[in-house]
Motif scaffolding. Structure first.
Motif, mmCIF file in Angstrom:
data_model
loop_
_atom_site.group_PDB
_atom_site.id
_atom_site.type_symbol
_atom_site.label_atom_id
_atom_site.label_comp_id
_atom_site.label_asym_id
_atom_site.label_seq_id
_atom_site.Cartn_x
_atom_site.Cartn_y
_atom_site.Cartn_z
ATOM 1 N N ARG A 1 0.835 -1.196 0.000
ATOM 2 C CA ARG A 1 0.000 0.000 0.000
ATOM 3 C C ARG A 1 0.870 1.247 0.000
ATOM 4 N NH1 ARG A 1 -4.713 -1.826 4.304
ATOM 5 N NH2 ARG A 1 -5.655 -3.415 2.954
ATOM 6 N N VAL A 2 0.300 2.321 -0.518
ATOM 7 C CA VAL A 2 1.017 3.592 -0.622
ATOM 8 C C VAL A 2 0.158 4.682 -0.007
ATOM 9 C CG1 VAL A 2 1.912 5.328 -2.223
ATOM 10 C CG2 VAL A 2 2.303 2.897 -2.672
ATOM 11 N N HIS A 3 0.813 5.561 0.765
ATOM 12 C CA HIS A 3 0.125 6.700 1.365
ATOM 13 C C HIS A 3 0.878 7.982 1.030
ATOM 14 C CE1 HIS A 3 -1.328 3.346 3.824
ATOM 15 N NE2 HIS A 3 -2.374 4.094 4.132
ATOM 16 N N VAL A 4 0.143 9.046 0.849
ATOM 17 C CA VAL A 4 0.712 10.392 0.854
ATOM 18 C C VAL A 4 0.224 11.018 2.149
ATOM 19 C CG1 VAL A 4 0.706 12.668 -0.218
ATOM 20 C CG2 VAL A 4 0.866 10.619 -1.647
ATOM 21 N N GLY A 5 1.154 11.174 3.099
ATOM 22 C CA GLY A 5 0.741 11.544 4.444
ATOM 23 C C GLY A 5 -0.072 10.404 5.033
ATOM 24 N N ARG A 6 -1.225 10.722 5.558
ATOM 25 C CA ARG A 6 -2.069 9.696 6.176
ATOM 26 C C ARG A 6 -3.122 9.150 5.213
ATOM 27 N NH1 ARG A 6 -3.632 11.136 12.259
ATOM 28 N NH2 ARG A 6 -3.380 8.874 12.367
ATOM 29 N N ARG A 7 -3.123 9.661 3.991
ATOM 30 C CA ARG A 7 -4.169 9.261 3.040
ATOM 31 C C ARG A 7 -3.681 8.152 2.112
ATOM 32 N NH1 ARG A 7 -6.838 14.333 0.194
ATOM 33 N NH2 ARG A 7 -7.956 12.584 -0.788
ATOM 34 N N ASN A 8 -4.485 7.129 1.988
ATOM 35 C CA ASN A 8 -4.169 6.007 1.117
ATOM 36 C C ASN A 8 -4.320 6.412 -0.350
ATOM 37 O OD1 ASN A 8 -3.662 3.186 0.485
ATOM 38 N ND2 ASN A 8 -5.826 3.069 -0.050
ATOM 39 N N VAL A 9 -3.406 5.924 -1.188
ATOM 40 C CA VAL A 9 -3.466 6.165 -2.628
ATOM 41 C C VAL A 9 -3.688 4.815 -3.306
ATOM 42 C CG1 VAL A 9 -2.295 7.114 -4.643
ATOM 43 C CG2 VAL A 9 -1.843 8.078 -2.373
ATOM 44 N N VAL A 10 -4.789 4.677 -4.002
ATOM 45 C CA VAL A 10 -5.117 3.411 -4.660
ATOM 46 C C VAL A 10 -4.370 3.331 -5.988
ATOM 47 C CG1 VAL A 10 -6.944 1.964 -5.601
ATOM 48 C CG2 VAL A 10 -7.374 3.353 -3.561
ATOM 49 N N LEU A 11 -3.487 2.333 -6.114
ATOM 50 C CA LEU A 11 -2.680 2.155 -7.316
ATOM 51 C C LEU A 11 -2.962 0.799 -7.950
ATOM 52 C CD1 LEU A 11 0.823 3.398 -6.041
ATOM 53 C CD2 LEU A 11 -0.968 4.746 -7.153
ATOM 54 N N THR A 12 -2.736 0.721 -9.247
ATOM 55 C CA THR A 12 -2.763 -0.579 -9.910
ATOM 56 C C THR A 12 -1.482 -1.325 -9.557
ATOM 57 O OG1 THR A 12 -1.633 0.176 -11.908
ATOM 58 C CG2 THR A 12 -4.033 0.440 -11.831
ATOM 59 N N SER A 13 -1.431 -2.611 -9.874
ATOM 60 C CA SER A 13 -0.234 -3.395 -9.556
ATOM 61 C C SER A 13 0.988 -2.852 -10.284
ATOM 62 C CB SER A 13 -0.451 -4.866 -9.915
ATOM 63 O OG SER A 13 -0.740 -5.016 -11.287
ATOM 64 N N MET A 14 0.819 -2.415 -11.533
ATOM 65 C CA MET A 14 1.955 -1.880 -12.281
ATOM 66 C C MET A 14 2.439 -0.565 -11.684
ATOM 67 S SD MET A 14 1.507 -2.741 -16.316
ATOM 68 C CE MET A 14 -0.098 -1.997 -16.520
ATOM 69 N N GLU A 15 1.505 0.307 -11.307
ATOM 70 C CA GLU A 15 1.894 1.586 -10.704
ATOM 71 C C GLU A 15 2.636 1.357 -9.393
ATOM 72 O OE1 GLU A 15 -2.046 3.889 -12.490
ATOM 73 O OE2 GLU A 15 -1.973 3.247 -10.400
ATOM 74 N N TYR A 16 2.117 0.439 -8.578
ATOM 75 C CA TYR A 16 2.753 0.168 -7.289
ATOM 76 C C TYR A 16 4.156 -0.407 -7.476
ATOM 77 C CZ TYR A 16 3.996 -2.144 -2.964
ATOM 78 O OH TYR A 16 4.692 -2.564 -1.855
ATOM 79 N N GLU A 17 4.308 -1.403 -8.336
ATOM 80 C CA GLU A 17 5.612 -2.038 -8.511
ATOM 81 C C GLU A 17 6.627 -1.080 -9.119
ATOM 82 O OE1 GLU A 17 6.656 -4.805 -7.383
ATOM 83 O OE2 GLU A 17 4.754 -5.588 -6.642
ATOM 84 N N LEU A 18 6.191 -0.210 -10.010
ATOM 85 C CA LEU A 18 7.108 0.773 -10.579
ATOM 86 C C LEU A 18 7.583 1.746 -9.499
ATOM 87 C CD1 LEU A 18 6.873 2.470 -14.000
ATOM 88 C CD2 LEU A 18 7.245 3.889 -11.992
ATOM 89 N N LEU A 19 6.660 2.211 -8.659
ATOM 90 C CA LEU A 19 7.030 3.123 -7.575
ATOM 91 C C LEU A 19 7.962 2.436 -6.583
ATOM 92 C CD1 LEU A 19 6.632 5.882 -6.202
ATOM 93 C CD2 LEU A 19 4.645 4.905 -5.030
ATOM 94 N N LEU A 20 7.666 1.186 -6.245
ATOM 95 C CA LEU A 20 8.516 0.448 -5.313
ATOM 96 C C LEU A 20 9.918 0.261 -5.885
ATOM 97 C CD1 LEU A 20 8.671 -1.124 -2.620
ATOM 98 C CD2 LEU A 20 7.947 -3.165 -3.884
ATOM 99 N N PHE A 21 10.002 -0.037 -7.172
ATOM 100 C CA PHE A 21 11.302 -0.212 -7.828
ATOM 101 C C PHE A 21 12.116 1.079 -7.767
ATOM 102 C CE2 PHE A 21 13.983 -0.124 -11.662
ATOM 103 C CZ PHE A 21 14.713 -1.292 -11.480
ATOM 104 N N LEU A 22 11.488 2.209 -8.067
ATOM 105 C CA LEU A 22 12.191 3.496 -8.003
ATOM 106 C C LEU A 22 12.649 3.811 -6.582
ATOM 107 C CD1 LEU A 22 9.905 5.705 -10.298
ATOM 108 C CD2 LEU A 22 12.183 4.838 -10.856
ATOM 109 N N SER A 23 11.844 3.417 -5.590
ATOM 110 C CA SER A 23 12.155 3.762 -4.198
ATOM 111 C C SER A 23 13.369 3.012 -3.666
ATOM 112 C CB SER A 23 10.943 3.469 -3.302
ATOM 113 O OG SER A 23 10.767 2.075 -3.108
ATOM 114 N N ARG A 24 13.739 1.903 -4.298
ATOM 115 C CA ARG A 24 14.884 1.125 -3.811
ATOM 116 C C ARG A 24 16.204 1.837 -4.066
ATOM 117 N NH1 ARG A 24 12.042 -3.708 -6.292
ATOM 118 N NH2 ARG A 24 11.000 -4.757 -4.547
#
Length: 254
Positions: free
Chosen positions: A157-180
């Motif tokens: 799951r991804v949050h901006v501050g305390r608010r949840n951001v609903v992402l697709t699986s591709m959006e989430y995995e791309l963001l996670l990859f960049l964050s590493r």
């Protein structure tokens, strides 16, 4: 190479045939979804050209139907033929299982280049993919000005501050990859490789995924512009890495 085109425009297939034959690409044409599926069952094709606008259905839905099928043709590489230019529409279409798209009108040489590129990626996807390491249970947190990006690798799951951001699986995995590797610039090919096993993905659709991911983050907080474009090179995640989010920014337990 043998290609099937499903398009209700009979003139398009006729116009493509002599040009593609010069590149050793043979084309069969179907003008309805039903005829197209029947041909897929009867013949072995190397690739499918699928028009978005079809009678009684649309190409995106037919693409989804093909990918969910138990028939042998479910894995066939698919290029969508579309007059749509909206990035959100295009990435939604790609998430149904298409490998690439070509916008009408197109040059025959562009189509040939896309066909060969998709076939090459199809072969590359068949190669073994390294097994990923288990995710850490720690939250991944970045600060940019007064906005906070928080990634929970365990709950995906991804949050901006305390608010949840609903992402697709591709959006989430791309963001996670960049964050590493924050600050590291990753090319589109790097990002395609990171998404292998999640969905079929093409180079240009990376731009559409990033566009939609940025929009979702900034909808929550206009300052949450954590993804930077490096012209001619790719994308990177920016912001200061934090050990943990501030108490007033920590996502609520669910």
């Amino acid at each position: 190479m043998k290609v099937l085109v499903i398009d209700d425009d009979s003139e398009l297939a006729c116009a493509m045939q002599p040009v593609l034959r010069t590149y050793s690409i043979d084309i069969d044409a179907a003008h309805t979804p039903e005829d197209g599926l029947q041909r897929l069952r009867q013949e072995n094709y190397d690739l499918l050209l699928l028009d978005v606008m079809l009678p009684n259905t649309n190409g995106f839905e037919l693409c989804r139907q093909i990918r969910m099928s138990s028939d042998a043709y479910k894995g066939i590489p698919i290029i969508m033929l579309t007059a749509r230019t909206d990035l959100t529409d295009l990435v939604v279409g790609l998430e149904t299982g298409a490998d690439d798209y070509v916008t009408k009108p197109f040059e025959p040489r562009e189509l040939v280049a896309r066909i060969h590129a998709v076939r090459r990626r199809f072969w590359e996807r068949s190669q073994p993919i390294p097994v990923a390491e288990p995710e850490s249970e720690e939250l991944i947190c970045f600060q940019l000005d007064d906005s906070y990006l928080i990634i929970d690798p365990v709950k995906a799951r991804v949050h901006v501050g305390r608010r949840n951001v609903v992402l697709t699986s591709m959006e989430y995995e791309l963001l996670l990859f960049l964050s590493r590797e924050p600050g590291q610039v990753f090319s589109r090919d790097d990002l395609i490789y990171s998404l292998q096993g999640i969905s079929r993905i093409c180079t240009r659709s990376i731009d559409a995924i990033v566009y939609r991911l940025r929009h979702k983050l900034r909808t929550v907080n206009p300052k949450a512009d954590f993804i930077r474009t490096v012209r001619g090179r790719g994308y990177s995640l920016i912001g200061m890495r934090m050990a943990s989010p501030p108490p007033d920014q920590t996502p609520q337990a669910e």
